[in-house]
Enzyme design. Structure first.
Site, mmCIF file in Angstrom:
data_model
loop_
_atom_site.group_PDB
_atom_site.id
_atom_site.type_symbol
_atom_site.label_atom_id
_atom_site.label_comp_id
_atom_site.label_asym_id
_atom_site.label_seq_id
_atom_site.Cartn_x
_atom_site.Cartn_y
_atom_site.Cartn_z
ATOM 1 N N ASP A 131 49.260 32.769 37.512
ATOM 2 C CA ASP A 131 48.381 33.648 36.860
ATOM 3 C C ASP A 131 49.057 34.723 35.942
ATOM 4 O O ASP A 131 49.923 35.277 36.596
ATOM 5 C CB ASP A 131 47.232 34.333 37.772
ATOM 6 C CG ASP A 131 46.077 34.810 37.001
ATOM 7 O OD1 ASP A 131 46.269 35.147 35.956
ATOM 8 O OD2 ASP A 131 45.135 34.689 37.790
ATOM 9 N N THR A 156 40.660 34.963 33.429
ATOM 10 C CA THR A 156 41.336 34.179 34.321
ATOM 11 C C THR A 156 40.134 32.773 34.816
ATOM 12 O O THR A 156 40.623 31.839 34.723
ATOM 13 C CB THR A 156 41.796 35.111 35.800
ATOM 14 O OG1 THR A 156 42.681 35.768 35.335
ATOM 15 C CG2 THR A 156 41.767 34.153 36.948
ATOM 16 N N ASN A 193 34.573 36.415 32.884
ATOM 17 C CA ASN A 193 34.970 36.758 34.358
ATOM 18 C C ASN A 193 33.799 37.496 35.041
ATOM 19 O O ASN A 193 33.619 37.420 36.305
ATOM 20 C CB ASN A 193 36.208 37.725 34.555
ATOM 21 C CG ASN A 193 37.390 36.949 34.417
ATOM 22 O OD1 ASN A 193 37.557 35.879 34.565
ATOM 23 N ND2 ASN A 193 38.520 37.654 34.391
ATOM 24 N N ASP A 225 50.371 38.124 37.770
ATOM 25 C CA ASP A 225 49.175 38.718 37.083
ATOM 26 C C ASP A 225 48.886 40.142 37.614
ATOM 27 O O ASP A 225 48.757 41.054 37.167
ATOM 28 C CB ASP A 225 47.879 37.896 37.245
ATOM 29 C CG ASP A 225 46.676 38.506 36.519
ATOM 30 O OD1 ASP A 225 46.749 38.468 35.151
ATOM 31 O OD2 ASP A 225 45.778 38.873 37.203
ATOM 32 N N HIS A 281 48.917 43.789 35.461
ATOM 33 C CA HIS A 281 47.802 44.637 35.084
ATOM 34 C C HIS A 281 48.401 46.152 35.431
ATOM 35 O O HIS A 281 47.674 47.013 34.865
ATOM 36 C CB HIS A 281 46.730 44.169 35.952
ATOM 37 C CG HIS A 281 45.736 43.079 35.255
ATOM 38 N ND1 HIS A 281 45.092 43.180 34.249
ATOM 39 C CD2 HIS A 281 45.527 41.857 35.692
ATOM 40 C CE1 HIS A 281 44.383 42.187 33.728
ATOM 41 N NE2 HIS A 281 44.714 41.228 34.728
ATOM 42 N N ASP A 290 47.236 30.925 32.810
ATOM 43 C CA ASP A 290 45.868 30.801 32.258
ATOM 44 C C ASP A 290 46.187 31.742 31.003
ATOM 45 O O ASP A 290 45.107 31.316 30.081
ATOM 46 C CB ASP A 290 44.998 31.294 33.228
ATOM 47 C CG ASP A 290 45.190 32.550 33.888
ATOM 48 O OD1 ASP A 290 46.493 33.069 34.035
ATOM 49 O OD2 ASP A 290 44.513 33.320 34.898
ATOM 50 N N HIS A 291 47.100 32.614 30.784
ATOM 51 C CA HIS A 291 47.033 33.482 29.717
ATOM 52 C C HIS A 291 48.341 34.351 29.880
ATOM 53 O O HIS A 291 48.955 34.107 30.940
ATOM 54 C CB HIS A 291 45.640 34.363 29.848
ATOM 55 C CG HIS A 291 45.749 35.005 30.980
ATOM 56 N ND1 HIS A 291 46.376 35.905 31.521
ATOM 57 C CD2 HIS A 291 44.505 34.988 31.724
ATOM 58 C CE1 HIS A 291 46.186 36.348 32.538
ATOM 59 N NE2 HIS A 291 44.924 35.773 32.881
ATOM 60 N N HIS A 339 44.621 41.201 29.573
ATOM 61 C CA HIS A 339 44.418 40.039 28.672
ATOM 62 C C HIS A 339 42.980 39.666 28.357
ATOM 63 O O HIS A 339 42.137 40.369 28.924
ATOM 64 C CB HIS A 339 45.183 38.680 29.493
ATOM 65 C CG HIS A 339 44.382 38.670 30.918
ATOM 66 N ND1 HIS A 339 43.374 38.115 31.290
ATOM 67 C CD2 HIS A 339 44.743 39.262 32.025
ATOM 68 C CE1 HIS A 339 42.864 38.260 32.364
ATOM 69 N NE2 HIS A 339 44.016 38.781 33.066
#
Length: 433
Positions: free
Chosen positions: A55, A90, A111, A222, A226, A267-268, A369
């Site tokens: 992730d 996500t 989300n 991820d 963040h 995912d990104h 993201h």
């Protein structure tokens, strides 16, 4: 550590030397034919397909010199720039990767979201009521229905009894539905090493009960992105940790003599944000006119009764650092806005900016993201390595809806013309007899 893992990669490469068949071989019989020992059958293990999500892993992270195992898999396999679907969040993108359709079609449109047929309910990343998920089957459901055993060591949505229904008002009272044959409910507290060990344990099963399709998921990159942003020391530590765990997975497969097609995705990507780059939404649309459903790199608005025109007047004019649309006017390239779960208005921030309900009261630097999928910061990781793939190849830029058709090909499932893509981008790099 790198030197110790070299034999494992060499062994996996040797196992991958056979040509990729047009249709993957059937699982070996649990009972050996006359004159053939079970040990000999185990020496001819059928390839398995393992889908791995890291992730929030931006492809440029491979350039930091912290990921020797992933970099080796990339150099010896197939890579290419992969675009996430909008919104670059996500749950929408993980569900796209395993269904082959975009969020506007599969219904995991955010989300956090609402559905007009369930007033008062809100979907969050803890929601496992099949109602939210049932529009399009994930690939493990299709595989299970075709007699292909599957297992999930985490994947968003893998704990959902797809096709089932909530039997009563109790949230967890679900009847019917299909999950992977083996699955585990997500726990962020379970270390990545344990996740790898579980996958390897599944591969130790006899051929008749060994899963042929497995998913696993790593969230630490991820989380650190963040927390402090993509260029933080915490992200670098997380990259090294996940890379070591991928190396342990490869080594474990090689020790078992288990050929595997590894599909490693994210995912990104991740963009740097800060408290100095925020649009305060309450200064544009007062709370008496609209309710903010979701905020961040993009924001969605549900006008209050009789206030649609006022919301339109406030949003649908030029704004610094963001652009806004009615849902039906969202640019076609986003493939977004037709689903009933998309609120009436959407605003998208300039890359690196955030849309928040109110101005921040604390100073911060972090990552986020959800931006334009075509922004370089949102690019997603794609690595494919194993007996199905020619080594050292690259493919052109593609949308992540192409991953599910590729998985169908690897599993010997028929192509599905109802999906939003095909495996065409990968056909030149697949090995054939």
């Amino acid at each position: 550590m790198i030197r110790r893992l070299v034999p494992a990669f060499a062994a996996l490469t040797a196992l991958a030397g056979c040509a990729y068949p047009e249709t993957p071989p059937a699982l070996p019989s649990a009972t050996a034919p006359a004159g053939v020992t079970s040990a000999a059958i185990e020496m001819q293990r059928a390839p398995v397909t393992i889908l791995i999500s890291i992730d929030g892993f931006h492809p440029d992270y491979l350039k930091r010199g912290l990921t020797p195992n992933l970099s080796r898999l990339a150099a010896g396999g197939v890579t290419g720039p992969m675009r996430p679907s909008f919104p670059s969040k996500t749950f929408p993108n993980h569900w796209t990767i395993v269904t082959g359709v975009r969020p506007d079609r599969h219904g995991i449109a955010a989300n956090m979201m609402e559905d007009p047929s369930r007033p008062g309910e809100v979907f969050t990343m803890a929601s496992d009521d099949p109602f939210w998920w049932n529009a399009v089957p994930p690939i493990w459901v299709t595989a299970e229905e075709a007699g292909i055993p599957t297992a999930s060591m985490f994947w968003p949505g893998s704990n959902v009894a797809w096709g089932g229904a909530r039997a009563t008002a109790w949230p967890n009272d679900i009847t019917g539905g299909t999950r992977p044959y083996d699955w585990q409910a997500f726990s962020q507290q379970l270390p990545g090493d344990n996740r790898v060990r579980q996958v390897i344990d599944w591969m130790r099963r006899p051929a008749a009960s060994r899963p042929r399709f497995v998913t696993t998921y790593f969230d630490v990159v991820d989380t650190e992105g963040h927390r402090n942003g993509p260029n933080s020391p915490g992200v670098n530590t997380a990259l090294a940790e996940v890379d070591r765990q991928i190396g342990a997975l490869v080594e474990g497969l090689a020790e078992l003599g288990q050929p595997a097609n590894l599909i490693i995705v994210s995912d990104h990507g991740m963009s740097q944000t800060s408290s100095e780059r925020v649009v305060a939404l309450d200064r544009i649309v007062p709370a008496t006119d609209a309710r903010v459903v979701e905020s961040g790199p993009y924001a969605t608005f549900a006008p209050l009764p009789g206030r649609d025109a006022a919301v339109a007047a406030a949003l649908l004019k030029p704004h610094a650092h963001m652009e806004c649309w009615r849902k039906e006017a969202i640019p076609a390239r986003f493939h977004y806005g037709q689903n009933v779960r998309v609120p009436a208005f959407l605003c998208l921030a300039e890359d690196g900016w955030e849309l928040q309900k109110t101005a921040p009261t604390m100073t911060y630097t972090r990552g986020n993201h959800g931006f334009d999928p075509y922004a370089p910061s949102m690019q997603a990781l794609f690595i494919a390595n194993g007996p199905a793939f020619a080594p050292g190849k690259k493919v052109g830029a593609f949308d992540n809806v192409a991953v599910a058709p590729l998985l169908r090909t690897l599993l010997g499932l028929p192509a599905d013309p109802t999906l939003d893509s095909t495996d065409a981008v990968f056909r030149p790099v697949l090995r054939r007899r």
